[in-house]
Motif scaffolding. Structure first.
Motif, PDB file in Angstrom:
ATOM      1  N   HIS A 143       0.785  -1.221   0.045  1.00 43.11           N
ATOM      2  CA  HIS A 143       0.025   0.064   0.023  1.00 43.11           C
ATOM      3  C   HIS A 143       0.850   1.192   0.060  1.00 43.11           C
ATOM      4  O   HIS A 143       0.177   2.302  -0.054  1.00 43.11           O
ATOM      5  N   TRP A 145       2.566   2.499   2.215  1.00 42.93           N
ATOM      6  CA  TRP A 145       2.455   3.419   3.629  1.00 42.93           C
ATOM      7  C   TRP A 145       3.681   3.829   3.899  1.00 42.93           C
ATOM      8  O   TRP A 145       3.798   4.705   5.069  1.00 42.93           O
ATOM      9  N   GLU A 208      -8.063  -6.933  -0.626  1.00 41.60           N
ATOM     10  CA  GLU A 208      -6.629  -7.320  -0.781  1.00 41.60           C
ATOM     11  C   GLU A 208      -6.289  -8.318  -1.709  1.00 41.60           C
ATOM     12  O   GLU A 208      -5.305  -8.136  -2.396  1.00 41.60           O
TER      13      GLU A 208
END
Lengths: 284, 284
Positions: A143, A145, A208
């Motif tokens: 992702h 992050w 996901e």
């Protein structure tokens, strides 16, 4: 082929990792089918319980040794099943399971290993991580992050952390429960089809799932970079639940056997205590 | 007599308690012997596991309900055996066992319930206390580590604390594992005779044993004072290990049954998620 070789066969070799080349439906080292596999697992129960009690006993007299079992895998790969069927074979008193969810606000204000440190097992325990510090180089990477430099830093930080745990007396068993996307699809479908299993499903699961190729790539790099001699990875073919449970049991048993655990010797005068018991006055 | 009555039969009636009048060798509510008792316990495994999973499932969707099993008893009464054989029947993922040892320096600087609060189970969990806050009115009273007024205060504090847990959604099951002094003597003798069990013995065990009458008196007062409607005591005859394990399993099962646990309903659109799964593009 002897079943005693399962642990060796599921060990990930050094070097680049290609998960598509590892058959998630295989059962390396085991000739039989489901019934034989389940019976084999049940047959390991008493030895596993005995070995775990010896580890616990050692811990009560000052040994620093302990085990950390790390379970990683995509949704539905069966981390919960391993807890129930394999870890469930030993005395729950000596087991400490930590399930890592999305980090809290407080946890996010610390280094990614902060919450992990707090969960490492104490001496004598079998600690189990249901998900782990590896999420910080898997979901976080997928992702984005964290940036690439931070992910890069984390591989080394993980290796240093695990080296330190090993130096302190921890035996680390790292398992990647390897399912194929078709198996995950079947298992998600089952959860949707059976109202008693709806609670296991959440709508983010499919979000996901569509990132599967990115997760696979992230796993491949993480596995390669952290597949150290002191804490090697095992890739457990997990399309067959019974084989997955059996293979993890083999890893646990073989790790415990290799520790050569002995019952602690008495730290008191046995004859003196026997005499006290023999000579006592009536109690009531 | 039906076995379904075990839970009721081991419940401590209100009023003054005389432990010498409660037969520690009895097996109230169960007609059979050891083999039948062990088989009965094994036969409860799947229902217990199913009920515990429902409790866990509820916890994942916001229910506040949880169970706290409190195990108290003299040395060798079998708290560890209940953990292994009864608590061991359910998924270890949903179990949180806390073994209370002598308080640390830090713990001693707080109220006696400080460390207990930190160990109360989270929603969905089966929490188990292996020893508990009751040590603070048992060993502490016997050794006069606190004065009479403080012990007196603690009975009320315990009742208030347990009432609060119940108000929060906790079902409390309190078990005093009741062994006779002759049984304890046999079990200590076994530990001394078998070198593999020496680690379970420590020389303080006989020091405590000679205080048996004082412990019995402390138990009798504590049981009477904290035998509340919301958190009643059960005195489990524990000279027979198999009966002890079976009786605690009955209490646990009956408590879970009474919670009327349902599988949570989906909080998402099931058909929409099925369609997403059906329509997805190939993943690899």
């Amino acid at each position: 082929m002897s079943n005693a070789k399962i642990s060796r066969l599921v060990r990930l070799p050094a070097g680049p990792v290609d998960l598509t080349a590892l058959d998630s439906h295989a059962k390396p080292g085991f000739k039989g089918g489901k019934a034989a596999g389940r019976a084999a697992l049940a047959g390991m129960g008493s030895e596993l319980a005995d070995l775990q009690e010896r580890l616990w006993a050692e811990g009560t007299v000052g040994s620093a040794r302990r085990i950390l079992l790390v379970l990683q895998g995509m949704d539905t790969s069966g981390k919960g099943g391993v807890l129930r069927h394999t870890v469930g074979l030993v005395d729950p008193q000596g087991v400490r399971i930590t399930s890592f969810k999305a980090p809290t606000e407080e946890e996010l204000q610390h280094d990614f290993l902060w919450r992990i440190e707090k969960a490492v097992p104490q001496p004598g325990f079998l600690g189990v991580f249901d998900r782990s510090h590896y999420e910080d180089v898997l979901i976080v990477k997928v992702h984005e992050w964290a940036d690439a430099a931070e992910i890069e830093r984390r591989y080394d930080a993980i290796n240093d952390f695990e080296q330190r745990l090993v130096d302190e007396g921890t035996v680390i068993i790292k398992c990647m429960l390897h399912v194929g996307p078709a198996t995950q699809r079947e298992r998600l479908q089952e959860r949707l089809d059976n109202p008693d299993k709806h609670w296991k499903f959440n709508s983010g699961d499919i979000d996901e799932r569509v990132l599967w190729p990115a997760y696979r790539a992230a796993y491949e790099v993480a596995l390669e970079r952290t597949n150290t001699d002191v804490a090697p990875w095992h890739v457990i073919p997990s399309d067959r639940k019974w084989y997955r449970n059996l293979a993890v049991a083999h890893l646990l048993r073989d790790a415990l056997r290799a520790m050569d655990l002995q019952w602690p010797e008495a730290d008191f005068d046995v004859d003196e205590q026997k005499k006290r018991l023999a000579d006592e006055a009536p109690l009531i």
